[in-house]
Design an enzyme around this catalytic site. Sequence first.
Site, short mmCIF file in Angstrom:
data_model
loop_
_atom_site.label_atom_id
_atom_site.label_comp_id
_atom_site.label_asym_id
_atom_site.label_seq_id
_atom_site.Cartn_x
_atom_site.Cartn_y
_atom_site.Cartn_z
CD GLU A 1 5.23 -29.05 -42.49
OE1 GLU A 1 5.18 -29.03 -43.63
OE2 GLU A 1 5.95 -29.78 -42.18
CG HIS B 1 15.98 -29.38 -37.13
ND1 HIS B 1 16.35 -28.92 -38.51
CD2 HIS B 1 15.26 -30.51 -37.18
CE1 HIS B 1 15.58 -29.95 -39.29
NE2 HIS B 1 14.95 -30.85 -38.53
C1 TPP Z 1 9.09 -28.76 -43.45
C2 TPP Z 1 9.27 -29.95 -42.73
N1 TPP Z 1 8.52 -30.66 -42.12
C3 TPP Z 1 8.69 -31.86 -41.01
C4 TPP Z 1 9.97 -32.26 -40.89
C5 TPP Z 1 10.41 -33.09 -40.30
N2 TPP Z 1 10.97 -34.24 -40.97
C6 TPP Z 1 12.35 -34.42 -41.02
S1 TPP Z 1 12.54 -35.87 -42.15
C7 TPP Z 1 11.05 -36.01 -42.45
C8 TPP Z 1 10.45 -37.31 -43.44
C9 TPP Z 1 10.44 -36.76 -44.87
O1 TPP Z 1 10.02 -37.88 -45.39
P1 TPP Z 1 10.45 -38.19 -46.85
O2 TPP Z 1 10.60 -36.77 -47.52
O3 TPP Z 1 9.89 -39.31 -47.53
O4 TPP Z 1 12.16 -38.69 -46.66
P2 TPP Z 1 12.72 -40.07 -46.10
O5 TPP Z 1 13.04 -39.40 -44.52
O6 TPP Z 1 11.68 -40.97 -46.11
O7 TPP Z 1 13.89 -40.29 -46.84
C10 TPP Z 1 10.14 -34.95 -41.75
C11 TPP Z 1 8.71 -35.11 -41.85
C12 TPP Z 1 10.94 -31.46 -41.74
N3 TPP Z 1 12.29 -31.62 -41.62
N4 TPP Z 1 10.72 -30.47 -42.56
#
Ligand code: TPP
Lengths: 330, 330, 349, 349
Positions: C61, C130
């Site tokens: 971000e 959130h």
């Molecule tokens: C700083 C931040 N940006 C965006 C999000 C929205 N978000 C929630 S889960 C997720 C996916 C993250 O992907 P990854 O770290 O690969 O974990 P996975 O869900 O694939 O297990 C995102 C972008 C968040 N929670 N925190």
Amino acid sequence: MPTIAPRTTDPATLRRLYRDLVRVRMVDERIAELYPEQQMRCPVHLSIGQEAVSAGVCARLERQDWVMSGHRSHGHFLAKGGSLPSMLAEMYGRATGCTGGKGGSMHLIDLEAGFLGAVPIVGSTIPMAVGAAWGARSRGESRVVVSFFGEAATEEGVFHEAVNFACLKKLPVIFVCENNLFSVYTPLDVRQPGNREVADVARGHGIESVQADGNDTVGVYDLAGWAVDRARAGQGPTFLEFKTYRWREHCGPYYDNDIGYRTEAEYLAWREKCPVERFERDLLASGVVDAQGMTEIRAAITRELDEAVAFAKASPFPPDHEMATFTYAE
Amino acid sequence: MPTIAPRTTDPATLRRLYRDLVRVRMVDERIAELYPEQQMRCPVHLSIGQEAVSAGVCARLERQDWVMSGHRSHGHFLAKGGSLPSMLAEMYGRATGCTGGKGGSMHLIDLEAGFLGAVPIVGSTIPMAVGAAWGARSRGESRVVVSFFGEAATEEGVFHEAVNFACLKKLPVIFVCENNLFSVYTPLDVRQPGNREVADVARGHGIESVQADGNDTVGVYDLAGWAVDRARAGQGPTFLEFKTYRWREHCGPYYDNDIGYRTEAEYLAWREKCPVERFERDLLASGVVDAQGMTEIRAAITRELDEAVAFAKASPFPPDHEMATFTYAE
Amino acid sequence: MSRDLKYFQAINEGTDLAMAADPRVQIMGLGVPDPKGIFGTTAGLQEKYGSERVSDLPTSENGMTGVAIGCALAGMRPIMTHHRLDFALLTMEQLVNQAAKWHYMFGGKMRMPLVIRMLVGRGWGQGPQHSQSLQSWFAHVPGLKVVMPTTPHDVKGMLIASIEDDNPVIFIEHRWLYNLSGPVPEGHYSVPLGSARIMRSGSDLTIVATSYMAVEALRAAEHLATHGVQAEVVDVRSLRPWDEATVLASVARTGRVIVTDTGWAAVGFSAEVVARIAEAGIPLKTPPRRVCLPDSPTPTTPALAAVYYPRAVDLEKVAAVMCGLDLPPQDRAVTIPLDVPDMTFTGPF
Amino acid sequence: MSRDLKYFQAINEGTDLAMAADPRVQIMGLGVPDPKGIFGTTAGLQEKYGSERVSDLPTSENGMTGVAIGCALAGMRPIMTHHRLDFALLTMEQLVNQAAKWHYMFGGKMRMPLVIRMLVGRGWGQGPQHSQSLQSWFAHVPGLKVVMPTTPHDVKGMLIASIEDDNPVIFIEHRWLYNLSGPVPEGHYSVPLGSARIMRSGSDLTIVATSYMAVEALRAAEHLATHGVQAEVVDVRSLRPWDEATVLASVARTGRVIVTDTGWAAVGFSAEVVARIAEAGIPLKTPPRRVCLPDSPTPTTPALAAVYYPRAVDLEKVAAVMCGLDLPPQDRAVTIPLDVPDMTFTGPF
Ligand SMILES: Cc1ncc(C[n+]2csc(CCOP(=O)(O)OP(=O)(O)O)c2C)c(N)n1
Ligand SMILES: Cc1ncc(C[n+]2csc(CCOP(=O)(O)OP(=O)(O)O)c2C)c(N)n1
Ligand SMILES: [Mg+2]
Ligand SMILES: [Mg+2]
């Protein structure tokens, strides 16, 4: 590449690993089953398909070792020994939940089990895990700290800041990245360049870094053992990238291969690599656990789950007057 | 390692490089001389000792190429062709300064020269430079963008986020790191682990990454040429780490080897590697510029400086009523 | 010509029109081109405008905000999205030190046309990380503009105005407005930033509301009307700059004011409104009141979230006391669950 | 026993005492052990307590805040430093999403004893990115405590109280207080967080001030006294929680109030104070006023910085109007340059 001990064949260890693995699977499947009742009114990020990493890594940890995680934390919590009833009660928003309802599914904690906390801000607990390792060492305590996260967390600057510091201070931290190829619905290739692996980026910091199969429970266990040994021996941090796959939707109980961000074929190919079935085949082949043994293990987990669900559903909601409690510590 | 063209020997180029190099030195020395008058009432971060990087890199750029920088930006600004009178007037806080007094020494800008801006928050312009390259490409413009920063900026998460994105989009960005071993008074070894170089961390991202001598003006020029050619050919970003040394205090006009964060001996060893003297020796040896020629070049710069200082000091301060102007764009 | 659109559709249409009108407009953010398209607001845009102008991003971000700023410096007009305002906390350096100040600190030489869309979550266990509604932070910072449109009409018109503005605009969308329908004119129009809107006229009391709280305020006003109290509801819409003139004039007329905001009260936008009324020396029949979030993080369990969020009934109670109205006691519990905006919402987002 | 110490010496002594008393206390930040020792406040500590407890850090503010949080989770009591508050904007995710909420969101299971020292720069060309005074942001956030001690006595006592507190405390130090001297008791003592202090009593007017503005307020009060107006000066000291009772009682006594803050007015702490006075229904003889920073970023040139920062003379003018006093016109220019706190200050920091 690390020189790790020959593949583990000790029957008791394999049985324990199998139980931990299946338990994570069964708990998340139960959640998926119950979720449509709309009584768990909070986001859930299921670990189904990725359980081998939780089970394999945590089996190498002692109780006093610490684990931190992110939004997809059920597996890590359970495998580290977190209390199942308190986890389910939390999802049901009850006073008996591990945070008394304040946090919900995305904020699991069990201090007695050494599960130091999970939060849903991507990457956020990575530096905390590093700090916890540093703090513990400053206090003369001997603890290994594992930080679990998804591959998207490696895109957050804070990941790099944390790895640099862990290397600088040679801390007993293991960074465990579950690379499931997606950040929500966004594939890896629009987030990271194709000419290098996640493990390469970490390695640039000067950390020991290994990429491995995340669906091979015993392989994970053995690699984690090597990393834990390094940590305990004061040899510093390790980065482990495990390739794996999330079966269900990013958040929630359903499948979503139909909505268009990935193909059913891709899912099916990974479904073939199911860590549970794969481990079962191995166990049956080696005879360490037979079909009957597996049934018993599953039955015991089912009983545990039935009780935990009943406990959660029967638990009271926190009373209104607790809304603001714990805003400040006294 | 890159295959770069044989060392540049073209006399006109060398003369130009020499002039640019000496000019950066002379301007900063003049600032150091004038600063104790207490009329430049803003922090100044001098480039003395590090001029070869500014001169060598910027000489490879066209006017339409862009440069961004941080707190130690005088050299980058001047070498890219930024207006000297507007820079000095800015330090004196005058209405004729490049930001009309709003920004001071830490916020240089000269859009006509392609100097897109400098700000003193460590690392902050690195992603901006990447975005500018992307934006320009989106608009169908052909520009190379250079981001200058110190080695401490590579400890900021935003650096990694920016490099990842530049690689992902194969952008024509050149990341130029002047590694002068210190972040203010904090040495590298309490900030980064000793088992790897700054250039290694960058390389982990999959970017072309080279470490080189930052006091060798022609060497910098040739390496930068290679990186610029790659950028123009659409081959993507490059990371260049140049080892160099800041002679004077972190901020301000004086020397500070006595206060205890580094040794006089270390300083003297680097003083021996003076980029200006080294280049002068080479030029005299090859005969490209003789002593007389050097004196003339310096004399011209002195005249330019005298005029610019006079202009700055004679310029009016901005009137009170301009205090809040430009808070919003109309 | 106007037809009814939902809030999220109005955002989509506004973006589409702005992109069609100006090739410099681009939109970027995690998930922008994915099948869910930021809850429908960016659906179909990548197909239309290509992946250079409509782009997904790494999960970075802060860096990506710097990238967006760089795009603006290069002459583009970027829109950036955050699924939750909470994630944007990673970007405060770029937004507040940089974007908010580039025009000023470079003496007017740079412009920063940049729209940052941030969604405020609520309900279904969004919980402490959130659901934050930090508009007050942004409204504190000179150099930023801050808007929180409430209606489909306004969200389209204000989005277009924000995209056309040469300043960084923090564009805050409350998730519970997404399914609300309302008339939306076709084609290009803009709602000027900085103007409030009187949603309902009344002579007894002014309710100054932001975002989703304007919806609750309207409900409260309707109920109060059945008891003979006429509340004027002012939808602030724009928090920086904000329409002091409209608010002060309304309060001067009614002599009573409640300020209700989707964020915390303390040191918040609601305090600024009350402070300006006091500084203006407007005579009041009864002291001003604020109805905002209680002073704690957001609890996750629906049991506590129901207590946490103020609703129409809470506004009504405060209004009744202020107006000396003897309102029959109302059950705070209602028929629909309190952790969803409407019954079509079945989680998990 | 009390002796005079400078503000920065009092910080140093408070830290030293806290570290001597409790081996869990640690301090970290860029430059903490360097020869300048955060303007003298950390000088000598590493020699005494070693490099594990007194440590320099990489230039990675956000990650290092996470590291400090992790140390706190492991049972340490970290103090973290930022040479400028502006740099701490990189850390908002860790501070606001995390540190502020861990106690709450884990149902009381975790504690977050953490002190974040942030310095506010001013003068000598600090400009837009080295001078922000964003206490209002932190004061908006439940879960954080926020203090801004003004005197050497208070900075030591409040630092000790902050270190001993089990909550994250944002500890904001104005750079222009660093060289001020005042009596400081020897040994351990603490000033409770959340209490204001009446610096000067008066019956005609209350000036509620934060941090360095309390110094200017005292100057103004002294000058006003020579014209027969007795101003009461309340040094807020603690912004979250803040001492409403003391402030409201003072305003109720005097019937007039100026709130002066080192930050911006809009949606700031000063708005909260004015709002609470209004909500409390305290009758005022004249509307309340705020004297804060103008609504723009900080200009760098001393010519404009002199106009930008409000000073005693500005408070006096406002007070005179409120009290109907015919104050002889004063030259805003004074003998010392306006971009330094005193003549010993010769730049560049
Ligand atoms: C700083 C931040 N940006 C965006 C999000 C929205 N978000 C929630 S889960 C997720 C996916 C993250 O992907 P990854 O770290 O690969 O974990 P996975 O869900 O694939 O297990 C995102 C972008 C968040 N929670 N925190
Ligand atoms: C985000 C941030 N943190 C801290 C500072 C304080 N600071 C100013 S210059 C500087 C040194 C940076 O070192 P480096 O990037 O290596 O550049 P150098 O000064 O050595 O040229 C620091 C830490 C800052 N300006 N911004
Ligand atoms: Mg993933
Ligand atoms: Mg350096």
